[in-house]
Scaffold this motif. Sequence first.
Motif, PDB file in Angstrom:
ATOM      1  N   ARG A 132     -97.870 -17.916  16.379  1.00 23.14           N
ATOM      2  CA  ARG A 132     -97.908 -16.499  15.898  1.00 23.14           C
ATOM      3  C   ARG A 132     -96.495 -16.745  15.398  1.00 23.14           C
ATOM      4  NH1 ARG A 132    -100.196 -13.089  20.958  1.00 23.14           N
ATOM      5  NH2 ARG A 132     -99.260 -15.144  22.170  1.00 23.14           N
ATOM      6  N   ASP A 133     -95.961 -18.044  15.957  1.00 33.58           N
ATOM      7  CA  ASP A 133     -94.707 -17.587  15.800  1.00 33.58           C
ATOM      8  C   ASP A 133     -94.104 -18.354  14.638  1.00 33.58           C
ATOM      9  OD1 ASP A 133     -91.949 -18.896  15.793  1.00 33.58           O
ATOM     10  OD2 ASP A 133     -91.390 -19.248  17.847  1.00 33.58           O
ATOM     11  N   ASN A 148     -93.479 -12.183  15.730  1.00 34.22           N
ATOM     12  CA  ASN A 148     -93.309 -12.810  14.237  1.00 34.22           C
ATOM     13  C   ASN A 148     -92.247 -13.593  14.805  1.00 34.22           C
ATOM     14  OD1 ASN A 148     -96.482 -12.374  13.701  1.00 34.22           O
ATOM     15  ND2 ASN A 148     -95.711 -11.249  12.881  1.00 34.22           N
TER      16      ASN A 148
END
Length: 319
Positions: free
Chosen positions: A94-95, A197
């Motif tokens: 999700r990064d 994020n």
Amino acid sequence: MLLSRMRRILAQALSPDSSAKLSDVSQELATLGLTLMRLAFKDSATLIPPRQLLSLPRHKAESLSRERVRPLYLGDHRAVSTILARYKFFTDTRDVGFATHILTDGFWEMSLTRLMTKTIKEGMFVLDVGANFGYYSVLMADLIGPSGKLIAFEPNPIAAASAEASLNVNGFSSRSIVLRSAVSNTSGTATFSTPYNEPKNARLVPAGYISPDAEIIQVPTVTIDEICCNERKVDFIKVDAEGGEYQIYQGMEKIIRRDRPMIVLEFNAVREGAAALMDLILETHGTLKYLGSDGALHDVTSERIMSENVGEDWLLFLH
């Protein structure tokens, strides 16, 4: 064939009648070195020592890292890949700002990566303040060897767990500790914001802070002076805390004066406390250097740092 090529390059370089430029000869030797390294490590399971990889010209080290990255999705937003053609490394998919580069390139901030490889030696005691997912922690843990020691500080629970897993899977658990705490100028608790994020931009925020785009939690805080007061000499500290640098620096003044460690610190003139932090740095160090985009250290004045490229980060090297 390779031996003949090496002889030709060296003969060309040493010939008094040669019109070849030194840069051209150096480029040919670097290309030959990369070819030899690829042959030596043609088995993808063979790990490349970091100093050997990063002794190559930057673009060749980056190319070799990309060749070996091999990302693998594990489920539940977790992935593992190879960084720097050597280390297994866990990330959160999700990064966007960090994991995307790690999973496709296999490296991060090559200038700082190369500086660490040149600077950190076996047996050192090193600190990673703001470790995030542990990219630099893993590299430093390898560079210091079995006789060295690493303490990584990361208050984000997901990032800290990933950093710990990466250190363990690469065999560095006996020489490393991950403290799930933020570093500041006092011990206690604080409010911590992690953008969903962009966890690399996580930071301490005022009590009562609210954001729909971030997870807000309470985390413990510690100071470097307290953690390291009974430890051996601290040799190297990396600080990247998205605006918490002034409080962190205040909380490690005793260690700085006692041990004179090398410090790599992210500095931004528009962040809160920037002017006071600069005064404190000048008081403890006097002279300043920064790491340029060319990968070299350059002398710089405080006036230039406070007035040029305002709003952008400077990576200061203090010693």
